[in-house]
Enzyme design. Structure first.
Site, PDB file in Angstrom:
ATOM      1  CG  HIS A 219      -0.757   1.581   6.451  1.00 13.75           C
ATOM      2  ND1 HIS A 219       0.328   0.856   5.949  1.00 13.75           N
ATOM      3  CD2 HIS A 219      -0.361   2.045   7.660  1.00 13.75           C
ATOM      4  CE1 HIS A 219       1.312   0.882   6.833  1.00 13.75           C
ATOM      5  NE2 HIS A 219       0.925   1.609   7.880  1.00 13.75           N
TER       6      HIS A 219
ATOM      7  CB  CYS B  85      -0.961  -0.011   1.191  1.00 14.32           C
ATOM      8  SG  CYS B  85      -0.304   0.698   2.709  1.00 14.32           S
TER       9      CYS B  85
ATOM     10  CG  ASN C  53     -11.124   9.757   8.429  1.00 13.84           C
ATOM     11  OD1 ASN C  53     -11.972  10.226   9.183  1.00 13.84           O
ATOM     12  ND2 ASN C  53     -10.431  10.504   7.584  1.00 13.84           N
TER      13      ASN C  53
ATOM     14  CG  HIS D 140      -3.883   7.262   8.064  1.00 12.38           C
ATOM     15  ND1 HIS D 140      -4.393   6.180   7.368  1.00 12.38           N
ATOM     16  CD2 HIS D 140      -4.689   8.309   7.780  1.00 12.38           C
ATOM     17  CE1 HIS D 140      -5.458   6.567   6.695  1.00 12.38           C
ATOM     18  NE2 HIS D 140      -5.664   7.857   6.920  1.00 12.38           N
TER      19      HIS D 140
ATOM     20  CG  HIS E 254      -0.616  -3.011   5.641  1.00 10.11           C
ATOM     21  ND1 HIS E 254      -0.867  -1.895   4.872  1.00 10.11           N
ATOM     22  CD2 HIS E 254      -1.703  -3.808   5.503  1.00 10.11           C
ATOM     23  CE1 HIS E 254      -2.044  -2.022   4.296  1.00 10.11           C
ATOM     24  NE2 HIS E 254      -2.576  -3.186   4.653  1.00 10.11           N
TER      25      HIS E 254
ATOM     26  N   GLY F  75     -14.974   7.765   5.224  1.00 10.49           N
ATOM     27  CA  GLY F  75     -14.215   8.135   4.028  1.00 10.49           C
ATOM     28  C   GLY F  75     -12.761   7.726   4.087  1.00 10.49           C
TER      29      GLY F  75
ATOM     30  CB  CYS G 271       3.499  -0.464   2.930  1.00  9.74           C
ATOM     31  SG  CYS G 271       2.549  -1.257   4.245  1.00  9.74           S
TER      32      CYS G 271
ATOM     33  CG  ASP H 121      -2.820  14.559   3.976  1.00 13.52           C
ATOM     34  OD1 ASP H 121      -3.363  13.627   4.602  1.00 13.52           O
ATOM     35  OD2 ASP H 121      -3.125  14.840   2.787  1.00 13.52           O
TER      36      ASP H 121
END
Ligand code: AMP
Length: 110
Positions: free
Chosen positions: A95, A2, A84, A97, A44, A90, A5, A28
């Site tokens: 993964h 991902c 989230n 966060h 992960h 959404g 990762c 971000d």
């Protein structure tokens, strides 16, 4: 692998501001606040429902890391953490966060 990762593995670039063997913090790519960081466990997994004692310890450390670095990261006036989870929230990267939002007055329910 991902996207987070790949960032953790150094395979794709990110604007990193902190890294150790278990956690990485980077900016971000599509900020929704003046300061928008992501704190990501390198391991992960996608959901809080997948927590184990070891993962829980890393997440607790992530919270302390954020608190200890808040001023250095420009969040001295306050910040908001968001995790989230799933479709209705959404969650777009599967993964786990923690979003770290701040650098300005944040709206709530307006
Ligand atoms: P979420 O919607 O909670 O899964 O959040 C995923 C976040 O990852 C979004 O805020 C995206 O802007 C951010 N994002 C996606 N790809 C990257 C990237 N390559 N570097 C930094 N942030 C990213």
């Amino acid at each position: 692998m991902c996207i987070f990762c790949k960032i953790a593995a150094g395979e794709i670039p990110a604007n990193r501001i902190y890294e150790d063997d278990e956690l990485i913090v980077f900016k971000d790519i599509a900020p929704i606040a003046k300061i928008h960081l992501l704190c990501v466990p390198k391991e992960h997994y996608a959901r809080l429902s997948e927590l184990t004692p070891a993962r829980e310890a890393v997440l607790a450390r992530a919270l302390r890391l954020i608190a200890e670095n808040a001023v250095a990261w420009g969040l001295g006036e306050g910040y908001r953490l968001v995790v989230n989870q799933g479709e209705n929230a959404g969650q777009s990267v599967q993964h786990l966060h923690i979003h770290i939002l701040g650098g300005e007055r944040l709206g709530w329910g307006e």
